[in-house]
Write an enzyme that holds these catalytic residues in place. Structure first.
Site, short mmCIF file in Angstrom:
data_model
loop_
_atom_site.label_atom_id
_atom_site.label_comp_id
_atom_site.label_asym_id
_atom_site.label_seq_id
_atom_site.Cartn_x
_atom_site.Cartn_y
_atom_site.Cartn_z
N HIS A 34 0.84 -1.21 0.00
CA HIS A 34 0.00 0.00 0.00
C HIS A 34 0.87 1.26 0.00
O HIS A 34 0.59 2.22 -0.72
CB HIS A 34 -0.87 0.05 1.27
CG HIS A 34 -1.93 -1.01 1.36
ND1 HIS A 34 -2.07 -1.82 2.46
CD2 HIS A 34 -2.91 -1.37 0.51
CE1 HIS A 34 -3.10 -2.64 2.29
NE2 HIS A 34 -3.62 -2.39 1.11
N LYS B 170 -15.84 -7.67 4.71
CA LYS B 170 -14.75 -8.04 5.64
C LYS B 170 -15.07 -7.56 7.05
O LYS B 170 -15.65 -6.48 7.22
CB LYS B 170 -13.43 -7.40 5.19
CG LYS B 170 -12.89 -7.90 3.88
CD LYS B 170 -11.58 -7.20 3.56
CE LYS B 170 -11.06 -7.59 2.18
NZ LYS B 170 -9.96 -6.72 1.75
N ARG C 246 -2.25 -6.75 -7.97
CA ARG C 246 -1.09 -7.63 -7.91
C ARG C 246 -1.16 -8.74 -8.94
O ARG C 246 -0.15 -9.30 -9.34
CB ARG C 246 -1.00 -8.29 -6.50
CG ARG C 246 -0.71 -7.32 -5.39
CD ARG C 246 -1.10 -7.88 -4.05
NE ARG C 246 -2.54 -8.05 -3.98
CZ ARG C 246 -3.22 -8.34 -2.89
NH1 ARG C 246 -2.58 -8.54 -1.76
NH2 ARG C 246 -4.54 -8.47 -2.92
N SER D 282 -2.94 -7.68 3.42
CA SER D 282 -3.21 -7.39 4.83
C SER D 282 -3.64 -8.66 5.57
O SER D 282 -3.22 -8.90 6.71
CB SER D 282 -4.31 -6.34 4.96
OG SER D 282 -3.92 -5.15 4.35
O1 PNS Z 1 -8.86 -2.90 0.77
P1 PNS Z 1 -10.15 -3.48 0.23
O2 PNS Z 1 -10.91 -4.19 1.34
O3 PNS Z 1 -9.92 -4.37 -0.95
O4 PNS Z 1 -11.03 -2.22 -0.25
C1 PNS Z 1 -12.31 -2.42 -0.83
C2 PNS Z 1 -13.09 -1.12 -0.89
C3 PNS Z 1 -13.21 -0.51 0.49
C4 PNS Z 1 -12.32 -0.14 -1.77
C5 PNS Z 1 -14.48 -1.45 -1.48
O5 PNS Z 1 -15.14 -2.30 -0.60
C6 PNS Z 1 -15.31 -0.21 -1.79
O6 PNS Z 1 -15.08 0.45 -2.79
N1 PNS Z 1 -16.28 0.13 -0.92
C7 PNS Z 1 -17.11 1.31 -1.11
C8 PNS Z 1 -18.60 0.95 -1.17
C9 PNS Z 1 -19.24 1.36 -2.48
O7 PNS Z 1 -19.26 2.51 -2.87
N2 PNS Z 1 -19.76 0.33 -3.20
C10 PNS Z 1 -20.53 0.48 -4.42
C11 PNS Z 1 -19.79 0.55 -5.70
S1 PNS Z 1 -18.46 -0.58 -5.99
#
Ligand code: PNS
Length: 161
Positions: free
Chosen positions: A18, A42, A96, A133
């Site tokens: 990150h 999660k 990745r 993570s």
């Molecule tokens: O680090 P992560 O857990 O892979 O991150 C995922 C994250 C937080 C970026 C993803 O869950 C997200 O974009 N959440 C926002 C919720 C949202 O707007 N969802 C609707 C459209 S995708």
């Protein structure tokens, strides 16, 4: 007009992968917002406040120039709406491998459909291709050494758990 980008994620905890994406993305845009977001898929192991503290400390540990980096939290609501209100036109996602792309592509398409926001994908440096993570948390929990995957601050926090 300033180009503003948002790098969202769970950051539970922030890894050196990150940090590398933050360093590289911050050079591409006038302003980079690193956003701790609740991922409904999660169960978070640390509070958003603590994750933000570890992000801040990790950027310091790793010598990242934070002059155009802002840290914040999205407690609820759509990420794309948050970006629209902020005036950010770009979402940053690191990837990745194909699994990451398969997961990210529909989100990028839906986010663009919702507000027109573009997602810019940054390929992970091969040094960090194995770092996630969840694996870091698991290795630390089982007593393994995670020093090469996370900053000193995160390693210290994981040792205390
Ligand atoms: O680090 P992560 O857990 O892979 O991150 C995922 C994250 C937080 C970026 C993803 O869950 C997200 O974009 N959440 C926002 C919720 C949202 O707007 N969802 C609707 C459209 S995708």
């Amino acid at each position: 007009m300033a180009t503003v980008a948002v790098y969202p994620g769970s950051f539970d905890p922030i890894t050196l992968g990150h940090v590398d994406i933050i360093r590289r993305a911050s050079k591409l845009f006038d302003e980079l917002h690193v956003l701790v977001v609740h991922n409904p898929d999660k169960l978070a192991s640390a509070t958003a406040e603590f994750r933000l503290e570890l992000i801040r400390n990790s950027l310091t540990d790793e010598g990242v120039d934070s002059s155009n980096i802002k840290l914040s939290e999205l407690q609820s609501g759509l990420l794309s709406k948050y970006c629209q209100n902020l005036g950010a036109g770009v979402l940053i996602k690191g990837f990745r491998n194909n699994v990451d792309l398969d997961y990210e592509l529909p989100m990028a398409q839906v986010n663009r459909d919702l507000t027109g926001i573009e997602t810019v994908f940054i390929a992970a440096d091969p040094r960090f291709a194995l770092v996630s993570s969840s694996l870091v948390r698991q290795v630390a929990k089982l007593g393994g050494d995670v020093d090469r995957y996370v900053s000193d601050s995160v390693a210290k926090a994981l040792r205390k758990e």
